[in-house]
Design an enzyme around this catalytic site. Structure first.
Site, PDB file in Angstrom:
ATOM      1  N   ASP A  25       0.661  -1.240   0.162  1.00  0.00           N
ATOM      2  CA  ASP A  25       0.360  -0.018  -0.120  1.00  0.00           C
ATOM      3  C   ASP A  25       1.064   1.114   0.344  1.00  0.00           C
ATOM      4  O   ASP A  25       2.066   0.994   0.287  1.00  0.00           O
ATOM      5  CB  ASP A  25      -0.975   0.267   1.417  1.00  0.00           C
ATOM      6  CG  ASP A  25      -2.287   1.207   0.720  1.00  0.00           C
ATOM      7  OD1 ASP A  25      -2.111   1.652  -0.201  1.00  0.00           O
ATOM      8  OD2 ASP A  25      -3.055   0.970   1.435  1.00  0.00           O
ATOM      9  N   GLY A  26       0.234   1.853  -0.196  1.00  0.00           N
ATOM     10  CA  GLY A  26       1.010   3.169  -0.306  1.00  0.00           C
ATOM     11  C   GLY A  26      -0.339   4.321   0.107  1.00  0.00           C
ATOM     12  O   GLY A  26      -1.821   4.427  -0.193  1.00  0.00           O
ATOM     13  N   GLU A  46       2.688   3.901  -4.015  1.00  0.00           N
ATOM     14  CA  GLU A  46       1.678   2.837  -4.644  1.00  0.00           C
ATOM     15  C   GLU A  46       3.315   1.723  -5.486  1.00  0.00           C
ATOM     16  O   GLU A  46       2.949   0.508  -5.233  1.00  0.00           O
ATOM     17  CB  GLU A  46       0.507   2.706  -5.188  1.00  0.00           C
ATOM     18  CG  GLU A  46      -0.195   3.537  -4.213  1.00  0.00           C
ATOM     19  CD  GLU A  46      -1.142   3.028  -3.638  1.00  0.00           C
ATOM     20  OE1 GLU A  46      -0.667   1.348  -3.729  1.00  0.00           O
ATOM     21  OE2 GLU A  46      -2.197   2.839  -2.617  1.00  0.00           O
ATOM     22  N   ASP A 100      -4.586  -3.154  -3.300  1.00  0.00           N
ATOM     23  CA  ASP A 100      -6.135  -1.981  -3.235  1.00  0.00           C
ATOM     24  C   ASP A 100      -6.058  -1.070  -4.382  1.00  0.00           C
ATOM     25  O   ASP A 100      -6.779  -0.786  -4.543  1.00  0.00           O
ATOM     26  CB  ASP A 100      -5.999  -1.178  -2.024  1.00  0.00           C
ATOM     27  CG  ASP A 100      -5.236  -0.937  -2.016  1.00  0.00           C
ATOM     28  OD1 ASP A 100      -4.662   0.001  -2.456  1.00  0.00           O
ATOM     29  OD2 ASP A 100      -5.797  -0.183  -0.516  1.00  0.00           O
ATOM     30  N   HIS A 129     -10.070  -0.305   3.173  1.00  0.00           N
ATOM     31  CA  HIS A 129     -11.519  -0.213   3.968  1.00  0.00           C
ATOM     32  C   HIS A 129     -12.007  -1.095   4.117  1.00  0.00           C
ATOM     33  O   HIS A 129     -13.177  -0.729   4.409  1.00  0.00           O
ATOM     34  CB  HIS A 129     -11.320   1.449   3.436  1.00  0.00           C
ATOM     35  CG  HIS A 129     -10.193   1.998   4.050  1.00  0.00           C
ATOM     36  ND1 HIS A 129      -9.278   2.199   4.845  1.00  0.00           N
ATOM     37  CD2 HIS A 129     -10.054   3.030   3.385  1.00  0.00           C
ATOM     38  CE1 HIS A 129      -9.204   3.100   4.661  1.00  0.00           C
ATOM     39  NE2 HIS A 129      -8.795   3.858   3.719  1.00  0.00           N
ATOM     40  N   ASP A 139      -2.192   0.179   5.215  1.00  0.00           N
ATOM     41  CA  ASP A 139      -2.656   0.935   5.314  1.00  0.00           C
ATOM     42  C   ASP A 139      -1.647   2.174   6.110  1.00  0.00           C
ATOM     43  O   ASP A 139      -1.087   3.194   7.179  1.00  0.00           O
ATOM     44  CB  ASP A 139      -3.838   1.337   5.235  1.00  0.00           C
ATOM     45  CG  ASP A 139      -4.877   2.963   5.023  1.00  0.00           C
ATOM     46  OD1 ASP A 139      -3.653   3.630   4.489  1.00  0.00           O
ATOM     47  OD2 ASP A 139      -5.384   2.950   5.562  1.00  0.00           O
TER      48      ASP A 139
END
Length: 263
Positions: A124-125, A160, A182, A238, A248
């Site tokens: 994730d980023g 990302e 994601d 989320h 995250d």
């Protein structure tokens, strides 16, 4: 982390149809008909990603939600957010807070990693401002190994991409690997767009140079050098996935750490 939204999803947030959303985006000069404008692309507020049917469609950065509210659209309700403390405990954040290296982390699975793979990596980023201070993170779910970092001025897409580059460097080319991400931008870049960009001399379909080319090339090289089985899986952000939520949180922690730095 960025959860890109389709026009239909934006309409759902505002309790209207896609045409109402597009009308608002046109008033903001972010859309021309159903397509993103040059202004939207320049500020990385729009991207192309795979929709529910698997076909490419326009996806919008969540920042446009706030912008659309300025046009008079009102949110129909607040999106549900999962409480991350129910998914993992404070020890999961040791690396982000104290600088503990990934190899020094104790073996402790994160979530329920899918079987059949030697390694299961979530990435994730995050970025505040886009451009602004940002962070990247990856978590290897079977062992709990993780790493994160950031930059004082960057973009969400760069973070990302960096997360996956760093993750591939960690696992190496030989193990069987499941990549969980994601970001539709990252998934489409490594599996679809980058090979085509390379064939066209690193130009997009409109003839413009590819953004973040050096990083994209580095990622594609690492991905194509893999000799072990590689599978890529999109994860809804989320939505309560333990590894995604942890990534995250680590990425956001890094972006906050870099927010106070200069240069």
């Amino acid at each position: 982390m960025t959860q890109w939204l389709s026009t239909i999803e934006l309409g759902s947030l505002f309790g209207t149809d896609p045409y109402g959303v597009l009308a608002g985006l046109e008033r903001l000069r972010l859309a021309e008909g159903s397509q993103p404008s040059a202004l939207a692309e320049r500020h990385e507020l729009a991207s192309q990603g795979a929709g529910d049917t698997g076909s490419l469609e326009t996806l919008w950065h969540p920042d446009v939600v706030e912008l659309l509210q300025g046009t008079g659209l009102e949110l129909a309700g607040q999106p549900q957010r999962f409480v991350t403390s129910a998914l993992f405990d404070e020890s999961d954040f040791l690396e982000a807070e104290s600088g503990v290296e990934a190899d020094d982390m104790p073996e402790k699975p994160v979530g329920r990693p899918r079987g059949g793979f030697d390694r299961v990596i979530a990435t994730d980023g995050a970025c505040s401002g886009n451009p602004g201070p940002g962070g990247w993170a990856w978590v290897e779910q079977t062992t709990g190994a993780r790493d994160s970092g950031g930059a004082t001025r960057t973009t969400n897409n760069v973070m990302e991409l960096t997360a996956l580059v760093q993750a591939l460097e960690y696992v190496g080319p030989e193990c069987s690997l499941l990549i969980r991400c994601d970001s539709q931008y990252v998934i489409n870049t490594v599996t679809k767009w980058a090979p085509n960009w390379r064939r066209k001399g690193w130009k997009k379909a409109d003839g413009k140079p590819v953004k973040n080319r050096e990083l994209v090339e580095e990622l594609l090289t690492a991905y194509e050098a893999r000799t072990g089985t590689t599978e890529v899986e999109w994860v809804k952000g989320h939505a309560g996935d333990a590894a995604n939520e942890l990534c995250d949180s680590l990425a956001v922690a890094q972006s906050r750490k870099f927010a106070g730095r200069k240069g």
